[in-house]
Write a protein that holds these residues in place. Structure first.
Motif, PDB file in Angstrom:
ATOM      1  N   ALA A  87       0.812  -1.210   0.000  1.00 56.16           N
ATOM      2  CA  ALA A  87       0.000   0.000   0.000  1.00 56.16           C
ATOM      3  C   ALA A  87       0.845   1.258   0.000  1.00 56.16           C
ATOM      4  O   ALA A  87       0.333   2.342  -0.284  1.00 56.16           O
ATOM      5  CB  ALA A  87      -0.926  -0.003   1.217  1.00 56.16           C
ATOM      6  N   GLN A  88       2.153   1.109   0.284  1.00 59.05           N
ATOM      7  CA  GLN A  88       3.029   2.279   0.391  1.00 59.05           C
ATOM      8  C   GLN A  88       3.970   2.433  -0.795  1.00 59.05           C
ATOM      9  O   GLN A  88       4.179   3.530  -1.288  1.00 59.05           O
ATOM     10  CB  GLN A  88       3.850   2.182   1.696  1.00 59.05           C
ATOM     11  N   GLU A  89       4.551   1.322  -1.236  1.00 62.24           N
ATOM     12  CA  GLU A  89       5.595   1.434  -2.255  1.00 62.24           C
ATOM     13  C   GLU A  89       5.755   0.110  -2.992  1.00 62.24           C
ATOM     14  O   GLU A  89       5.143  -0.910  -2.643  1.00 62.24           O
ATOM     15  CB  GLU A  89       6.925   1.824  -1.603  1.00 62.24           C
ATOM     16  N   LYS A  90       6.610   0.121  -4.018  1.00 62.34           N
ATOM     17  CA  LYS A  90       6.929  -1.092  -4.757  1.00 62.34           C
ATOM     18  C   LYS A  90       7.992  -1.889  -4.014  1.00 62.34           C
ATOM     19  O   LYS A  90       8.868  -1.330  -3.363  1.00 62.34           O
ATOM     20  CB  LYS A  90       7.436  -0.744  -6.151  1.00 62.34           C
ATOM     21  N   CYS A  91       7.896  -3.212  -4.144  1.00 59.73           N
ATOM     22  CA  CYS A  91       8.828  -4.102  -3.451  1.00 59.73           C
ATOM     23  C   CYS A  91       9.760  -4.760  -4.468  1.00 59.73           C
ATOM     24  O   CYS A  91       9.467  -4.841  -5.665  1.00 59.73           O
ATOM     25  CB  CYS A  91       8.065  -5.173  -2.676  1.00 59.73           C
ATOM     26  N   ASP A  92      10.870  -5.254  -3.960  1.00 62.39           N
ATOM     27  CA  ASP A  92      11.838  -5.959  -4.809  1.00 62.39           C
ATOM     28  C   ASP A  92      11.453  -7.427  -4.918  1.00 62.39           C
ATOM     29  O   ASP A  92      12.242  -8.331  -4.622  1.00 62.39           O
ATOM     30  CB  ASP A  92      13.247  -5.812  -4.233  1.00 62.39           C
ATOM     31  N   LEU A  93      10.231  -7.664  -5.308  1.00 66.29           N
ATOM     32  CA  LEU A  93       9.709  -9.025  -5.418  1.00 66.29           C
ATOM     33  C   LEU A  93       8.926  -9.124  -6.722  1.00 66.29           C
ATOM     34  O   LEU A  93       7.996  -8.351  -6.962  1.00 66.29           O
ATOM     35  CB  LEU A  93       8.797  -9.339  -4.219  1.00 66.29           C
ATOM     36  N   PHE A  94       9.342 -10.090  -7.571  1.00 64.91           N
ATOM     37  CA  PHE A  94       8.758 -10.224  -8.907  1.00 64.91           C
ATOM     38  C   PHE A  94       8.167 -11.624  -9.065  1.00 64.91           C
ATOM     39  O   PHE A  94       8.669 -12.599  -8.474  1.00 64.91           O
ATOM     40  CB  PHE A  94       9.808  -9.970  -9.994  1.00 64.91           C
ATOM     41  N   LEU A  95       7.109 -11.712  -9.902  1.00 68.50           N
ATOM     42  CA  LEU A  95       6.461 -12.979 -10.188  1.00 68.50           C
ATOM     43  C   LEU A  95       6.906 -13.490 -11.554  1.00 68.50           C
ATOM     44  O   LEU A  95       7.173 -12.710 -12.469  1.00 68.50           O
ATOM     45  CB  LEU A  95       4.931 -12.806 -10.174  1.00 68.50           C
ATOM     46  N   GLU A  96       6.961 -14.804 -11.671  1.00 72.65           N
ATOM     47  CA  GLU A  96       7.401 -15.410 -12.927  1.00 72.65           C
ATOM     48  C   GLU A  96       6.281 -15.507 -13.943  1.00 72.65           C
ATOM     49  O   GLU A  96       6.526 -15.444 -15.153  1.00 72.65           O
ATOM     50  CB  GLU A  96       7.996 -16.795 -12.651  1.00 72.65           C
ATOM     51  N   ASN A  97       5.057 -15.681 -13.507  1.00 73.20           N
ATOM     52  CA  ASN A  97       3.936 -15.814 -14.428  1.00 73.20           C
ATOM     53  C   ASN A  97       2.660 -15.324 -13.750  1.00 73.20           C
ATOM     54  O   ASN A  97       2.660 -14.963 -12.563  1.00 73.20           O
ATOM     55  CB  ASN A  97       3.770 -17.267 -14.905  1.00 73.20           C
ATOM     56  N   ASP A  98       1.582 -15.342 -14.486  1.00 72.90           N
ATOM     57  CA  ASP A  98       0.309 -14.853 -13.961  1.00 72.90           C
ATOM     58  C   ASP A  98      -0.314 -15.791 -12.944  1.00 72.90           C
ATOM     59  O   ASP A  98      -1.225 -15.391 -12.207  1.00 72.90           O
ATOM     60  CB  ASP A  98      -0.692 -14.646 -15.108  1.00 72.90           C
ATOM     61  N   GLN A  99       0.122 -17.031 -12.930  1.00 67.86           N
ATOM     62  CA  GLN A  99      -0.467 -17.996 -12.016  1.00 67.86           C
ATOM     63  C   GLN A  99      -0.007 -17.779 -10.570  1.00 67.86           C
ATOM     64  O   GLN A  99      -0.667 -18.252  -9.642  1.00 67.86           O
ATOM     65  CB  GLN A  99      -0.103 -19.425 -12.462  1.00 67.86           C
ATOM     66  N   GLN A 100       1.072 -17.106 -10.398  1.00 67.99           N
ATOM     67  CA  GLN A 100       1.588 -16.850  -9.055  1.00 67.99           C
ATOM     68  C   GLN A 100       0.889 -15.633  -8.443  1.00 67.99           C
ATOM     69  O   GLN A 100       0.309 -14.801  -9.152  1.00 67.99           O
ATOM     70  CB  GLN A 100       3.095 -16.627  -9.096  1.00 67.99           C
ATOM     71  N   SER A 101       0.955 -15.553  -7.127  1.00 70.78           N
ATOM     72  CA  SER A 101       0.354 -14.422  -6.406  1.00 70.78           C
ATOM     73  C   SER A 101       1.357 -13.867  -5.404  1.00 70.78           C
ATOM     74  O   SER A 101       2.276 -14.567  -4.953  1.00 70.78           O
ATOM     75  CB  SER A 101      -0.919 -14.867  -5.677  1.00 70.78           C
ATOM     76  N   CYS A 102       1.172 -12.630  -5.103  1.00 68.57           N
ATOM     77  CA  CYS A 102       2.065 -11.982  -4.130  1.00 68.57           C
ATOM     78  C   CYS A 102       1.722 -12.443  -2.718  1.00 68.57           C
ATOM     79  O   CYS A 102       0.552 -12.696  -2.399  1.00 68.57           O
ATOM     80  CB  CYS A 102       1.930 -10.463  -4.232  1.00 68.57           C
ATOM     81  N   PRO A 103       2.710 -12.553  -1.859  1.00 68.74           N
ATOM     82  CA  PRO A 103       2.467 -13.086  -0.507  1.00 68.74           C
ATOM     83  C   PRO A 103       1.669 -12.116   0.360  1.00 68.74           C
ATOM     84  O   PRO A 103       1.958 -10.921   0.411  1.00 68.74           O
ATOM     85  CB  PRO A 103       3.874 -13.310   0.039  1.00 68.74           C
ATOM     86  N   GLN A 104       0.683 -12.651   1.052  1.00 61.86           N
ATOM     87  CA  GLN A 104      -0.094 -11.885   2.013  1.00 61.86           C
ATOM     88  C   GLN A 104       0.266 -12.219   3.449  1.00 61.86           C
ATOM     89  O   GLN A 104      -0.136 -11.505   4.371  1.00 61.86           O
ATOM     90  CB  GLN A 104      -1.591 -12.121   1.791  1.00 61.86           C
ATOM     91  N   THR A 105       0.992 -13.302   3.637  1.00 59.56           N
ATOM     92  CA  THR A 105       1.463 -13.711   4.968  1.00 59.56           C
ATOM     93  C   THR A 105       2.888 -14.233   4.824  1.00 59.56           C
ATOM     94  O   THR A 105       3.389 -14.439   3.702  1.00 59.56           O
ATOM     95  CB  THR A 105       0.569 -14.810   5.568  1.00 59.56           C
ATOM     96  N   CYS A 106       3.510 -14.475   5.957  1.00 62.78           N
ATOM     97  CA  CYS A 106       4.858 -15.059   5.919  1.00 62.78           C
ATOM     98  C   CYS A 106       4.821 -16.503   5.443  1.00 62.78           C
ATOM     99  O   CYS A 106       5.828 -17.017   4.937  1.00 62.78           O
ATOM    100  CB  CYS A 106       5.491 -14.980   7.306  1.00 62.78           C
ATOM    101  N   LEU A 107       3.684 -17.188   5.602  1.00 65.82           N
ATOM    102  CA  LEU A 107       3.572 -18.567   5.127  1.00 65.82           C
ATOM    103  C   LEU A 107       3.680 -18.642   3.612  1.00 65.82           C
ATOM    104  O   LEU A 107       4.105 -19.664   3.053  1.00 65.82           O
ATOM    105  CB  LEU A 107       2.237 -19.173   5.583  1.00 65.82           C
ATOM    106  N   GLU A 108       3.327 -17.575   2.892  1.00 66.57           N
ATOM    107  CA  GLU A 108       3.377 -17.559   1.435  1.00 66.57           C
ATOM    108  C   GLU A 108       4.662 -16.949   0.901  1.00 66.57           C
ATOM    109  O   GLU A 108       4.833 -16.868  -0.321  1.00 66.57           O
ATOM    110  CB  GLU A 108       2.181 -16.761   0.906  1.00 66.57           C
TER     111      GLU A 108
END
Length: 407
Positions: A300-321
């Motif tokens: 909600a604040q800024e961009k992160c240094d985390l990228f996805l390989e494809n559309d099937q992946q999702s960004c983590p919402q918890t530490c478990l992900e």
């Protein structure tokens, strides 16, 4: 004639005030002597209380002062009083009062340490140190535990408020249902309930288990904590109630040790995932749609240094992900907290005969090593045989206020 005397006295008072003002303005005088102005003028006292003033100052009023004219004329006037206070005396008084205050504190400490009641309160205070870790864990372990495993949307502080509202509503109800019972017959069950309450989070490491933990921890707390306070007040001599409450809170000196221990448990069994958070600590749970070929996670604040390989992946919402997060057993820290908390009811049960104050030193070391049936069932707060025989049945507590010498 009375008005003339008042006029003369007024002039004398004016001269006195002029002398005082001259002194403060740099006049000659003793540097160690500071004149003090009277609150009420003498001629006013004579007007207000003529009879009493005449009787008190009869001898002073009749003193004759010969004038330097040689005619032997005499006049009557009130003596001109001046009051002084010495700075050196004030310093001596301050040093004396300081030493007197220190001696009074030492006397009170010595008086308290000679009392058996003081040691009973101290033993209970330090024995309850481990069960107090539940309160620290509720503030330091529970919020990051829920947020790291279930995300930022979980109502952490709503779950914590169960303890707050329970301690606000339940104590009067519990006191009404348990009035007339002996203190430790209520304290011991409360300690056991609160000490074993972390088992719910250990078995159900989720929001439901956290709510059950807060509920049972609150139930145990409202059973033993108010009774411990009333028991402490009943042991205090008259005038020493505040000192005894301070003694009962002596376990707070070990508070920094608890904070260090909770931090170590958090670091080992409830690890964070900084790679999946932004610089503000928020999870990078959103996907940037600016570039379809470059799927980047944002918060909600800024961009992160985390990228996805494809559309099937999702960004983590918890530490478990989070891909780089090392999983740990979520129940371990709560089992450790429960084991540490159980030390308190076991310690209170061991010292229970001494805390109840029914045995002396020669009676098997205050009854600590007595092997009786009631001693064994005291682990749940059962009364001793002597207490059952002599317990009052009029609804009042067994312990009364200590009479005799006060603080």
């Amino acid at each position: 004639p009375e008005d003339d005397d008042c006029i003369q006295q007024q002039s004398a008072d004016e001269r006195s005030e002029a002398d005082v003002e001259g002194y403060h303005n740099g006049g000659v005088g003793n540097i160690n002597m500071i004149p003090a102005k009277p609150m009420v003028k003498s001629h006013r006292l004579r007007q207000w209380f003529p009879n009493h003033y005449q009787s008190m100052h009869h001898e002073e009023d009749e003193i004759q002062h010969e004038e330097g004219t040689g005619e032997g004329a005499t006049t009557h006037r009130l003596p001109n009083y001046k009051m002084y206070r010495t700075q050196q005396n004030m310093r001596n008084r301050e040093s004396t009062s300081l030493s007197t205050g220190i001696m009074q504190i030492l006397h009170q400490v010595t008086f308290l340490l000679r009392m058996r009641s003081t040691w009973r309160v101290l033993v209970f205070g330090f024995a309850s140190f481990t069960i107090a870790m539940n309160w620290t864990a509720s503030e330091m372990i529970l919020p990051p535990f829920l947020e790291r495993r279930f995300g930022e949307d979980i109502p952490i502080y709503t779950i914590q408020s169960i303890n707050l509202f329970g301690c606000l509503i339940l104590p009067p109800l519990v006191a009404a249902f348990t009035s007339g019972r002996e203190d430790f017959s209520i304290v011991m069950p409360g300690l056991w309930i609160m000490a074993t309450s972390p088992i719910f989070v250990a078995i159900l490491p989720n929001a439901v288990g956290a709510c059950l933990w807060q509920l049972f921890m609150t139930l145990g707390e409202v059973l033993w904590s108010p009774r411990q306070i009333s028991w402490t007040a009943s042991l205090a001599p008259t005038g020493c109630e505040g000192l005894f409450f301070a003694v009962s809170s002596a376990r707070s000196v070990m508070g920094p040790l608890t904070d260090i221990l909770m931090g170590a448990i958090n670091e080992k069994y409830n690890t964070n995932c900084p790679d999946c958070r932004d610089n503000y600590g928020h999870f990078c749970k959103n996907v940037s749609s600016e570039d379809e070929n470059n799927l980047q996670c944002t918060s909600a604040q800024e961009k992160c240094d985390l990228f996805l390989e494809n559309d099937q992946q999702s960004c983590p919402q918890t530490c478990l992900e989070c891909p780089s997060w090392e999983p740990s057993d979520p129940s371990t820290c709560w089992y450790l907290l429960m084991l540490a908390s159980i030390v308190t009811p076991l310690s209170i049960w061991f010292f229970l005969p001494f805390l109840r104050g029914k045995h002396n030193k020669d009676d098997k070391c205050y009854g600590l090593f007595s092997l009786t049936r009631s001693r064994f069932f005291g682990i749940c707060g059962a009364l001793e045989d002597s207490d059952i025989n002599h317990r009052r049945v009029d609804g009042r507590q067994l312990y009364g206020h200590v009479e005799g010498e006060g603080c």
